[in-house]
Motif scaffolding. Structure first.
Motif, short mmCIF file in Angstrom:
data_model
loop_
_atom_site.label_atom_id
_atom_site.label_comp_id
_atom_site.label_asym_id
_atom_site.label_seq_id
_atom_site.Cartn_x
_atom_site.Cartn_y
_atom_site.Cartn_z
N SER A 19 46.85 67.80 10.51
CA SER A 19 45.97 68.07 9.38
C SER A 19 45.90 69.57 9.15
N ALA A 20 45.47 69.93 7.95
CA ALA A 20 45.34 71.34 7.58
C ALA A 20 44.28 72.04 8.44
N VAL A 21 43.20 71.32 8.74
CA VAL A 21 42.12 71.90 9.55
C VAL A 21 42.61 72.23 10.95
N LEU A 22 43.37 71.32 11.56
CA LEU A 22 43.89 71.56 12.91
C LEU A 22 44.89 72.71 12.90
N ALA A 23 45.71 72.79 11.86
CA ALA A 23 46.67 73.90 11.75
C ALA A 23 45.94 75.23 11.64
N THR A 24 44.86 75.25 10.88
CA THR A 24 44.07 76.48 10.73
C THR A 24 43.42 76.88 12.05
N GLU A 25 42.90 75.87 12.78
CA GLU A 25 42.28 76.16 14.08
C GLU A 25 43.29 76.75 15.06
N MET A 26 44.52 76.20 15.07
CA MET A 26 45.55 76.70 15.97
C MET A 26 45.92 78.14 15.62
N MET A 27 46.07 78.43 14.34
CA MET A 27 46.41 79.78 13.92
C MET A 27 45.30 80.77 14.26
N THR A 28 44.06 80.38 14.00
CA THR A 28 42.93 81.25 14.29
C THR A 28 42.87 81.58 15.78
N GLU A 29 43.08 80.56 16.63
CA GLU A 29 43.07 80.77 18.07
C GLU A 29 44.23 81.67 18.51
N THR A 30 45.40 81.43 17.93
CA THR A 30 46.58 82.23 18.28
C THR A 30 46.38 83.68 17.87
N PHE A 31 45.84 83.91 16.68
CA PHE A 31 45.59 85.27 16.22
C PHE A 31 44.58 85.99 17.10
N SER A 32 43.58 85.23 17.59
CA SER A 32 42.55 85.86 18.44
C SER A 32 43.12 86.32 19.78
N ILE A 33 44.20 85.67 20.21
CA ILE A 33 44.82 86.02 21.50
C ILE A 33 45.88 87.10 21.34
N HIS A 34 46.73 86.94 20.34
CA HIS A 34 47.89 87.82 20.19
C HIS A 34 47.74 88.84 19.05
N GLY A 35 46.65 88.77 18.32
CA GLY A 35 46.48 89.66 17.18
C GLY A 35 47.00 89.01 15.91
N THR A 36 46.54 89.51 14.77
CA THR A 36 46.96 88.96 13.48
C THR A 36 48.42 89.32 13.21
N LEU A 37 49.19 88.34 12.81
CA LEU A 37 50.61 88.54 12.57
C LEU A 37 50.86 89.08 11.17
N GLN A 38 52.04 89.62 10.97
CA GLN A 38 52.39 90.13 9.64
C GLN A 38 52.94 89.02 8.75
N VAL A 39 53.71 88.14 9.35
CA VAL A 39 54.34 87.06 8.58
C VAL A 39 54.25 85.76 9.37
N VAL A 40 53.94 84.68 8.69
CA VAL A 40 53.99 83.35 9.29
C VAL A 40 54.97 82.51 8.47
N HIS A 41 56.04 82.07 9.14
CA HIS A 41 57.04 81.25 8.46
C HIS A 41 56.89 79.80 8.93
N ALA A 42 56.98 78.87 8.01
CA ALA A 42 56.81 77.46 8.35
C ALA A 42 57.63 76.59 7.42
N ASP A 43 57.74 75.30 7.80
CA ASP A 43 58.41 74.36 6.91
C ASP A 43 57.45 73.99 5.78
N ARG A 44 57.83 73.00 5.01
CA ARG A 44 57.01 72.63 3.85
C ARG A 44 56.19 71.37 4.12
N GLY A 45 55.76 71.20 5.36
CA GLY A 45 54.88 70.08 5.67
C GLY A 45 53.55 70.23 4.96
N THR A 46 52.85 69.11 4.79
CA THR A 46 51.60 69.13 4.01
C THR A 46 50.55 70.04 4.63
#
Length: 203
Positions: A19-46
């Motif tokens: 889900s979009a909510v779970l994807a957002t939670e994962m990104m937020t957690e990842t950014f909090s650990i490793h810092g905000t990224l410059q680019v996020v590349h992904a496929d075209r999943g919903t």
């Protein structure tokens, strides 16, 4: 999430559904650990093309990049990792439970952070599987009797998907337990206990 320069896994989650909510939670957690990224590349999943994810990346001023339609080569690092993992002899047809999948994920992430490559991680997993098989062979247990679970579920007008969501498991794992195709005692007992706790449905 994989860092394309180091090929390290910087973020990973396992859930029964995407889900979009779970994807957002994962990104937020990842950014909090490793810092905000410059680019996020992904496929075209919903999930990755959702407004929820787009809003998060926009607020953080992160450039959003997507693969071209039907061109998996635009995401080579993730695709290569998934193929290596899925084609490995130790990769199961399905995990016994959501907990099993998460433990495997945590193990792979841990080994990757230690600097081990894909082939070495696969060797570690093979050795772990061999130890588990040896342990079971040395300490055999009587087979589980689970042929009562499906009739009880149907009597409650419940689907396998509904049960799986309640038990944080995969629907396929519930199906395998009902058919006696797996010996997951922990999930089987949780399933039986949960069924006992459900209110009876009048005919």
């Amino acid at each position: 999430m994989i860092d394309i320069y180091s090929c390290y896994i910087v973020g990973a989650k396992v859930h029964p559904a995407e889900s979009a909510v779970l994807a957002t939670e994962m990104m937020t957690e990842t950014f909090s650990i490793h810092g905000t990224l410059q680019v996020v590349h992904a496929d075209r999943g919903t999930s990755m093309t959702s407004k929820t994810v787009a809003a998060l990346l926009s607020d953080l001023e992160v450039t959003k990049s997507h693969s071209r339609p039907r061109v998996s080569n635009d995401n080579p690092f993730s695709e290569a990792w998934f193929k290596t993992l899925k084609f490995a002899p130790v990769f199961p047809e399905s995990f016994g439970s959501l907990g099993d999948a998460r433990r495997t994920q945590d193990y792979v992430v841990k080994r990757t952070s230690e600097g081990k490559g894909e082939k070495e991680i696969m060797r570690c997993l093979k050795r772990y599987v061999a130890r588990e098989i040896y342990r079971v062979l040395q300490n055999p247990r009587l087979g589980l009797l689970t042929n009562d679970l499906r009739p009880r579920r149907l009597a409650l007008h419940l689907t396998q998907t509904a049960v799986a969501l309640e038990l944080s498991a995969w629907p396929k794992a519930i199906s395998r337990i009902e058919r006696g195709a797996t010996q997951d005692r922990v999930l089987s007992e949780r399933y039986r206990t949960w069924l006992s706790e459900q209110p009876k449905v009048s005919a």
